[in-house]
Design an enzyme around this catalytic site. Structure first.
Site, PDB file in Angstrom:
ATOM      1  N   LYS A  41       0.836  -1.034   0.029  1.00 51.14           N
ATOM      2  CA  LYS A  41      -0.054   0.024  -0.276  1.00 51.14           C
ATOM      3  C   LYS A  41       0.662   1.218   0.058  1.00 51.14           C
ATOM      4  O   LYS A  41       1.866   1.390   0.857  1.00 51.14           O
ATOM      5  CB  LYS A  41      -0.990  -0.096   1.154  1.00 51.14           C
ATOM      6  CG  LYS A  41      -1.682   1.201   1.307  1.00 51.14           C
ATOM      7  CD  LYS A  41      -2.743   1.342   2.617  1.00 51.14           C
ATOM      8  CE  LYS A  41      -2.062   1.742   3.874  1.00 51.14           C
ATOM      9  NZ  LYS A  41      -2.074   3.154   3.766  1.00 51.14           N
ATOM     10  N   ASP A  68      -3.695   4.207  -1.889  1.00 56.48           N
ATOM     11  CA  ASP A  68      -4.483   4.427  -0.999  1.00 56.48           C
ATOM     12  C   ASP A  68      -4.781   5.851  -0.831  1.00 56.48           C
ATOM     13  O   ASP A  68      -4.187   6.466   0.304  1.00 56.48           O
ATOM     14  CB  ASP A  68      -4.535   3.810   0.313  1.00 56.48           C
ATOM     15  CG  ASP A  68      -5.401   4.157   1.330  1.00 56.48           C
ATOM     16  OD1 ASP A  68      -6.413   4.358   1.034  1.00 56.48           O
ATOM     17  OD2 ASP A  68      -5.099   3.865   2.479  1.00 56.48           O
ATOM     18  N   LYS A  70      -7.524   7.805  -0.954  1.00 53.38           N
ATOM     19  CA  LYS A  70      -8.890   8.142  -0.612  1.00 53.38           C
ATOM     20  C   LYS A  70      -9.604   9.645  -1.392  1.00 53.38           C
ATOM     21  O   LYS A  70      -9.727  10.707  -0.581  1.00 53.38           O
ATOM     22  CB  LYS A  70      -8.778   8.511   1.120  1.00 53.38           C
ATOM     23  CG  LYS A  70      -8.350   7.569   1.770  1.00 53.38           C
ATOM     24  CD  LYS A  70      -8.265   7.585   3.196  1.00 53.38           C
ATOM     25  CE  LYS A  70      -7.817   6.298   4.056  1.00 53.38           C
ATOM     26  NZ  LYS A  70      -6.587   5.874   3.632  1.00 53.38           N
ATOM     27  N   ASP A  73     -13.648  14.656  -3.917  1.00 55.61           N
ATOM     28  CA  ASP A  73     -13.493  16.067  -4.648  1.00 55.61           C
ATOM     29  C   ASP A  73     -14.590  16.128  -5.458  1.00 55.61           C
ATOM     30  O   ASP A  73     -15.427  15.030  -5.504  1.00 55.61           O
ATOM     31  CB  ASP A  73     -12.230  16.445  -5.159  1.00 55.61           C
ATOM     32  CG  ASP A  73     -11.864  17.919  -5.294  1.00 55.61           C
ATOM     33  OD1 ASP A  73     -12.999  18.674  -5.745  1.00 55.61           O
ATOM     34  OD2 ASP A  73     -10.650  18.173  -5.106  1.00 55.61           O
ATOM     35  N   THR A 125     -10.925   3.611  10.169  1.00 53.06           N
ATOM     36  CA  THR A 125     -10.767   2.650  11.364  1.00 53.06           C
ATOM     37  C   THR A 125     -10.439   3.602  12.629  1.00 53.06           C
ATOM     38  O   THR A 125     -10.303   3.018  13.916  1.00 53.06           O
ATOM     39  CB  THR A 125     -10.121   1.655  11.168  1.00 53.06           C
ATOM     40  OG1 THR A 125      -8.623   2.000  10.552  1.00 53.06           O
ATOM     41  CG2 THR A 125     -10.637   0.700  10.142  1.00 53.06           C
ATOM     42  N   ARG A 218       2.412  -1.578  11.086  1.00 53.41           N
ATOM     43  CA  ARG A 218       3.557  -1.520  11.916  1.00 53.41           C
ATOM     44  C   ARG A 218       3.730  -2.825  12.592  1.00 53.41           C
ATOM     45  O   ARG A 218       4.897  -3.194  12.862  1.00 53.41           O
ATOM     46  CB  ARG A 218       3.151  -0.387  13.105  1.00 53.41           C
ATOM     47  CG  ARG A 218       1.682  -0.783  13.914  1.00 53.41           C
ATOM     48  CD  ARG A 218       1.508   0.495  14.757  1.00 53.41           C
ATOM     49  NE  ARG A 218       0.809   1.392  13.796  1.00 53.41           N
ATOM     50  CZ  ARG A 218       0.060   2.373  14.178  1.00 53.41           C
ATOM     51  NH1 ARG A 218       0.309   2.892  15.529  1.00 53.41           N
ATOM     52  NH2 ARG A 218      -0.251   3.510  13.304  1.00 53.41           N
TER      53      ARG A 218
END
Length: 244
Positions: A41, A68, A70, A73, A125, A218
């Site tokens: 990603k 990614d 997002k 607009d 999330t 992570r």
């Protein structure tokens, strides 16, 4: 149908989030993983710093890319950005489902005919139900209900799939069927600190909930041995698959 994992575990696949401040550090992690899982990603921070070059470099090394960004607009602007992502060869691309039907439909039209698959981001999330209500100016909100509502809308207007926490994935899978892609972020091994995520899940929970892809950050990227951590995630996914 759900794709088969490159690790050989049917039903779900891992994407490692390259949440790094530079291309050099991201590619160092990729090299340490030794070609597994092969799907990465690229988010806002890395793409803003490195641009399309980091996507092309990952592709040159034989990897797939989840872009990614997002997008959110006006429809014409999002369509232009989605078209550029498709021309770049992104395998997955995100838009915010709250952008509305016309925006989602415009993005779908822009990637039509390419291998790029469009994902609607539902509720981040990092949001709890309390924070969601505050952000949307409501006296109350239930994150799971909002996710389902946005997922149905996004897919109805052309998204190939959605991004949602594992806790909502099962309901979405039941409502929208086996062909819809479900990407579950916020995946942690059992006992790990959730960090800035409010709605997390273990790999087994995400797989059992019907996820197509699990985004792991992570857990792998901050590990002293990323390859060992990635193997631990794979093993946990297998346990989730066997629990079905």
């Amino acid at each position: 149908m759900h794709p088969s994992s490159r690790w050989g575990m049917p039903g779900a696949e891992v994407i490692v989030a390259l949440d790094f401040p530079s291309g050099g550090s991201a590619l160092e992690l990729v090299d340490r993983l030794g070609g597994r899982p092969g799907f990465f990603k690229v988010g806002l921070e890395l793409f803003t710093r490195e641009g399309p070059a980091i996507v092309r470099e990952l592709q040159a090394r034989g990897h797939r890319v989840f872009l990614d960004l997002k997008l959110h607009d006006i429809p014409n602007t999002v369509a232009g950005a989605a078209r550029a992502a498709a021309e770049l060869g992104a395998d997955l691309l995100t838009v915010h489902a709250v952008g509305g039907p016309r925006m989602v439909a415009a993005a779908r039209g822009a990637v039509e005919g390419s291998p790029t698959r469009l994902l609607g981001v539902t509720v981040l999330t990092s949001h709890s139900s309390v924070e969601l209500a505050e952000a949307w100016g409501r006296p109350s909100a239930v994150a799971e209900e909002e996710v389902e509502r946005l997922a149905i809308s996004a897919v109805g207007y052309g998204a190939h799939g959605i991004v949602a926490a594992a806790g909502e994935a099962r309901r979405i899978r039941d409502r929208l069927g086996p062909e819809v892609l479900i990407v579950v972020p916020g995946v942690r091994l059992p006992g790990e600190d959730p960090g800035d995520q409010a709605r997390t899940a273990t790999p087994a929970e995400a797989v059992s909930a019907g996820a197509t892809y699990l985004v792991v950050g992570r857990t792998v990227t901050k590990a002293s041995d990323p390859a060992v951590a990635a193997e631990a995630v794979r093993a946990a996914m297998e346990r989730g698959g066997r629990s079905e």
